[in-house]
Scaffold this active site. Sequence first.
Site, PDB file in Angstrom:
ATOM      1  N   GLN A  95      44.444  49.314 136.321  1.00 12.64           N
ATOM      2  CA  GLN A  95      43.397  48.299 136.148  1.00 12.64           C
ATOM      3  C   GLN A  95      43.350  47.776 134.711  1.00 12.64           C
ATOM      4  O   GLN A  95      43.059  46.599 134.483  1.00 12.64           O
ATOM      5  CB  GLN A  95      42.046  48.914 136.540  1.00 12.64           C
ATOM      6  CG  GLN A  95      40.985  47.905 136.946  1.00 12.64           C
ATOM      7  CD  GLN A  95      41.099  47.457 138.385  1.00 12.64           C
ATOM      8  OE1 GLN A  95      41.280  48.268 139.274  1.00 12.64           O
ATOM      9  NE2 GLN A  95      40.998  46.169 138.629  1.00 12.64           N
ATOM     10  N   LYS A 153      37.817  52.738 137.043  1.00  9.91           N
ATOM     11  CA  LYS A 153      37.915  52.885 138.499  1.00  9.91           C
ATOM     12  C   LYS A 153      37.077  54.080 138.910  1.00  9.91           C
ATOM     13  O   LYS A 153      36.848  54.988 138.110  1.00  9.91           O
ATOM     14  CB  LYS A 153      39.371  53.136 138.909  1.00  9.91           C
ATOM     15  CG  LYS A 153      39.666  52.810 140.340  1.00  9.91           C
ATOM     16  CD  LYS A 153      39.983  51.335 140.498  1.00  9.91           C
ATOM     17  CE  LYS A 153      40.161  50.920 141.933  1.00  9.91           C
ATOM     18  NZ  LYS A 153      40.757  49.580 142.017  1.00  9.91           N
ATOM     19  N   ASP A 193      36.811  48.615 146.792  1.00 12.74           N
ATOM     20  CA  ASP A 193      38.230  48.932 146.933  1.00 12.74           C
ATOM     21  C   ASP A 193      38.337  49.449 148.371  1.00 12.74           C
ATOM     22  O   ASP A 193      37.463  49.139 149.202  1.00 12.74           O
ATOM     23  CB  ASP A 193      38.661  49.976 145.883  1.00 12.74           C
ATOM     24  CG  ASP A 193      40.187  50.069 145.729  1.00 12.74           C
ATOM     25  OD1 ASP A 193      40.763  49.257 145.002  1.00 12.74           O
ATOM     26  OD2 ASP A 193      40.800  50.956 146.357  1.00 12.74           O
ATOM     27  N   ASN A 235      40.684  43.958 154.064  1.00  8.05           N
ATOM     28  CA  ASN A 235      40.318  42.728 153.383  1.00  8.05           C
ATOM     29  C   ASN A 235      41.511  42.021 152.716  1.00  8.05           C
ATOM     30  O   ASN A 235      41.680  40.808 152.841  1.00  8.05           O
ATOM     31  CB  ASN A 235      39.233  43.107 152.358  1.00  8.05           C
ATOM     32  CG  ASN A 235      38.873  41.968 151.470  1.00  8.05           C
ATOM     33  OD1 ASN A 235      39.360  41.882 150.349  1.00  8.05           O
ATOM     34  ND2 ASN A 235      38.060  41.075 151.970  1.00  8.05           N
TER      35      ASN A 235
HETATM   36  N1  GLU Z   1      39.533  47.123 143.616  1.00  7.03           N
HETATM   37  C1  GLU Z   1      40.032  45.843 143.216  1.00  7.03           C
HETATM   38  C2  GLU Z   1      41.292  46.026 142.391  1.00  7.03           C
HETATM   39  O1  GLU Z   1      42.063  46.909 142.677  1.00  7.03           O
HETATM   40  C3  GLU Z   1      38.978  44.945 142.592  1.00  7.03           C
HETATM   41  C4  GLU Z   1      38.243  45.488 141.418  1.00  7.03           C
HETATM   42  C5  GLU Z   1      37.086  44.609 140.950  1.00  7.03           C
HETATM   43  O2  GLU Z   1      36.841  43.555 141.524  1.00  7.03           O
HETATM   44  O3  GLU Z   1      36.443  45.023 139.970  1.00  7.03           O
HETATM   45  O4  GLU Z   1      41.598  45.278 141.496  1.00  7.03           O
END
Ligand code: GLU
Length: 449
Positions: free
Chosen positions: A115, A130, A170, A245
């Site tokens: 991330q 995360k 997520d 999704n």
């Molecule tokens: N879980 C998503 C990712 O893997 C989105 C995270 C978010 O929108 O903060 O990027």
Amino acid sequence: MVAGLDEKLEPIYQDVLRRNPGETEFHQAVREVLETLGPVLVKFPEFAEQKIIQRICEPERQIIFRVPWQDDSGRVQINRAFRVEFNSALGPYKGGLRFHPSVYLGIVKFLGFEQIFKNALTGLPIGGGKGGSDFDPKGKSDAEVMRFCQSLMTELYRHLGEHTDVPAGDIGVGHREIGYLFGQYKRISNRYESGVLTGKGLAWGGSRARTEATGYGTIFFLEEMLKVRGDSLEGKTCVVSGSGNVAIYAIEKAMALGARIIACSDSNGAVIDQAGIDLDLLKQIKEVERRRIRVYAEEKASATYLEGGSVWTVPCQVALPCATQNELTAKDAEVLVKQGCIAVAEGANMPTTPEGIQVFLDAGIAFGPGKAANAGGVATSALEMQQNASRDSWTFDYTEQRLREIMTNIHRTCYETSEEFCARGNYVVGANIAGFLRVGHAMAALGLI
Ligand code: GLU
């Protein structure tokens, strides 16, 4: 493992192994980035002096806590939850929460590490974090999910804030869970702080196009990769893993751009429909009824269901892994390449194993790694934060246009960085280095903190 590590980077990796025993997914994510950073240290020796890489590999803060809750029969249940606040050099920690029985610290750390670079690539002011829990939402009632979310937030709220840490969804966390989490945050803090969570419902602070953003963004990135090769999605046969999704909206946008989607899956099996996946039926089964993908084949005569099977055996030109980590192995990659696959864009996080990635790179096909190709979700979360901060609400078209621009920019940045570092068209190199440089320069500027 695939490539060797630079002699300056090998001891850093050994240290990560020693300090984080047993966290194999985290090791894998770190190694994949380190494998590409050798030339960066040559160009920017100050990063080595300031130990920027060692600092990036160590989360700023890791929170682990107990989540007790009561099920519908009154029995006490205990889960474990995590929030890894990995890096805030570019903005508040930003990243989703995953609810899945496989969640443990190593999964959360791999996702948090990815991330950091993904968020940096968006060009928006968001750091990396995360979280998640080993809670399994499958088969739970709405009331059980609500009680679990309320209990989790009763601890997590003290660590959050629109300028501090902003979770989202997520795997296993969608509108329903974000609603319960936001409700409990509001209740405990006595603040309607919209910007503390993203992925909210449209009626209470959410952004249009956020639901679609990860899948749409993956297809925009794919389109850009194909454009470089003088090609397009028009008429291409695609397979997609997953049916959540990300998969659903990747299918929607790919179809809109003229592709034919012939397979998708869930963790139990795969559906093949040579007539083309019926998106309305898929949405009805997965989004409305929350049922398994097997039901699709029961309701559609042209479809077959492979219990325990995957989509990677189905001949295609484009493969879109949109399910979960390490779902596409070297063997799968070899089959895909042999059967004529020319492009892969990762909608999920780290879905291709390191050996699988090497097969794609060796074959010279277009390969878009997750931290670039699936950045559209978190980018649109940052757009949601912008709307919340200005108490505004944008149209779908405007938000989608912003998303498209962001994905085009990410593609260009990755491509140009791959050229600059003598690996033209290698988006793994481009994404890792471009993401790292943005975070690294910010960390150096902020001093030793
Ligand atoms: N879980 C998503 C990712 O893997 C989105 C995270 C978010 O929108 O903060 O990027």
